[in-house]
Design a protein around this motif. Structure first.
Motif, PDB file in Angstrom:
ATOM      1  N   SER A 158       0.884   3.105   6.828  1.00  0.00           N
ATOM      2  CA  SER A 158       2.115   2.584   6.227  1.00  0.00           C
ATOM      3  C   SER A 158       1.813   1.610   5.092  1.00  0.00           C
ATOM      4  CB  SER A 158       2.972   1.874   7.278  1.00  0.00           C
ATOM      5  OG  SER A 158       3.422   2.770   8.240  1.00  0.00           O
ATOM      6  N   VAL A 159       0.882   0.705   5.340  1.00  0.00           N
ATOM      7  CA  VAL A 159       0.506  -0.261   4.300  1.00  0.00           C
ATOM      8  C   VAL A 159      -0.074   0.478   3.092  1.00  0.00           C
ATOM      9  CG1 VAL A 159      -1.101  -2.151   3.743  1.00  0.00           C
ATOM     10  CG2 VAL A 159       0.216  -2.203   5.874  1.00  0.00           C
ATOM     11  N   TYR A 160      -0.916   1.469   3.350  1.00  0.00           N
ATOM     12  CA  TYR A 160      -1.516   2.225   2.246  1.00  0.00           C
ATOM     13  C   TYR A 160      -0.449   2.984   1.450  1.00  0.00           C
ATOM     14  CZ  TYR A 160      -4.478   5.256  -0.465  1.00  0.00           C
ATOM     15  OH  TYR A 160      -5.062   5.914  -1.508  1.00  0.00           O
ATOM     16  N   LEU A 204       2.688   2.179   1.120  1.00  0.00           N
ATOM     17  CA  LEU A 204       3.448   1.193   0.343  1.00  0.00           C
ATOM     18  C   LEU A 204       2.638   0.744  -0.876  1.00  0.00           C
ATOM     19  CD1 LEU A 204       5.018  -0.873   3.253  1.00  0.00           C
ATOM     20  CD2 LEU A 204       6.191   0.749   1.728  1.00  0.00           C
ATOM     21  N   TYR A 205       1.329   0.601  -0.716  1.00  0.00           N
ATOM     22  CA  TYR A 205       0.460   0.280  -1.845  1.00  0.00           C
ATOM     23  C   TYR A 205       0.515   1.396  -2.897  1.00  0.00           C
ATOM     24  CZ  TYR A 205      -3.836  -0.050  -4.569  1.00  0.00           C
ATOM     25  OH  TYR A 205      -4.734  -0.078  -5.605  1.00  0.00           O
ATOM     26  N   LEU A 206       0.427   2.652  -2.449  1.00  0.00           N
ATOM     27  CA  LEU A 206       0.529   3.779  -3.384  1.00  0.00           C
ATOM     28  C   LEU A 206       1.885   3.771  -4.097  1.00  0.00           C
ATOM     29  CD1 LEU A 206      -0.994   6.846  -1.475  1.00  0.00           C
ATOM     30  CD2 LEU A 206      -1.933   5.679  -3.479  1.00  0.00           C
ATOM     31  N   TYR A 229       3.758   1.213  -4.744  1.00  0.00           N
ATOM     32  CA  TYR A 229       3.714   0.124  -5.725  1.00  0.00           C
ATOM     33  C   TYR A 229       2.937   0.560  -6.969  1.00  0.00           C
ATOM     34  CZ  TYR A 229       2.526  -4.368  -7.825  1.00  0.00           C
ATOM     35  OH  TYR A 229       2.353  -5.408  -8.713  1.00  0.00           O
ATOM     36  N   GLN A 230       1.794   1.218  -6.772  1.00  0.00           N
ATOM     37  CA  GLN A 230       0.974   1.683  -7.907  1.00  0.00           C
ATOM     38  C   GLN A 230       1.728   2.712  -8.753  1.00  0.00           C
ATOM     39  OE1 GLN A 230      -1.774   0.449  -8.970  1.00  0.00           O
ATOM     40  NE2 GLN A 230      -2.192  -0.865  -7.239  1.00  0.00           N
ATOM     41  N   ASN A 255       4.643   0.973 -10.677  1.00  0.00           N
ATOM     42  CA  ASN A 255       4.183   0.118 -11.774  1.00  0.00           C
ATOM     43  C   ASN A 255       3.312   0.827 -12.803  1.00  0.00           C
ATOM     44  OD1 ASN A 255       5.433  -2.351 -11.186  1.00  0.00           O
ATOM     45  ND2 ASN A 255       3.974  -2.686  -9.528  1.00  0.00           N
ATOM     46  N   THR A 295      -7.577   7.781  -9.539  1.00  0.00           N
ATOM     47  CA  THR A 295      -6.705   8.239  -8.469  1.00  0.00           C
ATOM     48  C   THR A 295      -6.762   9.746  -8.308  1.00  0.00           C
ATOM     49  OG1 THR A 295      -4.811   8.357  -9.953  1.00  0.00           O
ATOM     50  CG2 THR A 295      -5.088   6.315  -8.696  1.00  0.00           C
ATOM     51  N   SER A 322     -11.302  10.155  -4.101  1.00  0.00           N
ATOM     52  CA  SER A 322     -10.036   9.553  -3.671  1.00  0.00           C
ATOM     53  C   SER A 322      -9.227  10.547  -2.840  1.00  0.00           C
ATOM     54  CB  SER A 322      -9.233   9.022  -4.861  1.00  0.00           C
ATOM     55  OG  SER A 322      -8.789  10.070  -5.685  1.00  0.00           O
ATOM     56  N   THR A 362      -8.460   9.390   1.014  1.00  0.00           N
ATOM     57  CA  THR A 362      -7.073   9.095   1.373  1.00  0.00           C
ATOM     58  C   THR A 362      -6.596   9.924   2.560  1.00  0.00           C
ATOM     59  OG1 THR A 362      -6.235  10.596  -0.325  1.00  0.00           O
ATOM     60  CG2 THR A 362      -6.344   8.264  -0.884  1.00  0.00           C
TER      61      THR A 362
END
Length: 191
Positions: free
Chosen positions: A77-79, A81-83, A85-86, A89, A100, A105, A109
């Motif tokens: 889940s954290v990963y 959400l990080y993706l 965000y990336q 942005n 990526t 990768s 992943t």
């Protein structure tokens, strides 16, 4: 073994949007088909490795699965959400040159992708092991499921390539939508 149910399960899980498929689509959109294929090859090999690990270690994991699932849910889940965000942005004004879309990768992943982890930990013990226990049958099953996963990834690459012009025209909107899909995937792990 209910082959129809097994095939439907494999196709539904691998072809529906998930973190890997969304990253593939985003990579085609931002870095091109070649980078997306590099990512796809890595993701496919990791998918096969995870299936093989599940087949080999299935009986050993039975007592540990609840703890593994919780840890992988949190990390996954954290990963995601990080993706998200990336992707959100991502600077759409200039072409991106990043890692990526690399083989590595794509490979790595998959080990943090809760959809893949849950699938690989359930498909072998649910559909294969109750009916086939020989190494040959399990190996053939792992190869067949890996091929289905590869076909799903290729479908997402083709989708991205076919609609690249449209996706390029609406880059920011597409990035926002892809980020929202990743957030949705992260939330759905807990529901």
């Amino acid at each position: 073994m209910n082959m129809t149910s097994f095939i439907f399960y494999c196709f539904i899980v691998t072809f529906t949007p998930g973190p890997t498929n969304i990253v593939i689509l985003t990579t085609v959109h931002n870095s091109g088909t070649k980078k997306a294929m590099d990512y796809t090859y890595g993701a496919t090999i990791a998918f096969g490795v995870l299936l093989a690990i599940s087949a080999i270690l299935n009986t050993l994991l039975v007592t540990v699965i609840p703890r593994i699932l919780l840890v992988m849910q949190i990390i996954g889940s954290v990963y995601m959400l990080y993706l998200a965000y990336q992707v959100y942005n991502m600077d759409t004004s200039k072409p991106s040159v990043n890692e990526t879309g690399s083989f590595m990768s794509g490979f790595l992943t998959q080990f943090l992708n809760p959809k893949v982890l849950l699938f690989t930990m359930t498909v072998i013990p649910t559909y294969i092991m109750p009916y086939y226990v020989s190494m040959a049958a399990v190996t053939i099953s792992v190869v067949a499921i890996t091929i289905i996963g590869f076909l799903a990834f290729i479908a997402w690459v083709l989708f991205g390539a076919i609609f690249k012009g449209f996706l390029q025209k609406y880059k920011k909107i597409v990035n926002i939508l892809m980020a929202l899909f990743l957030v949705y995937a992260a939330i759905m792990i807990w529901i």
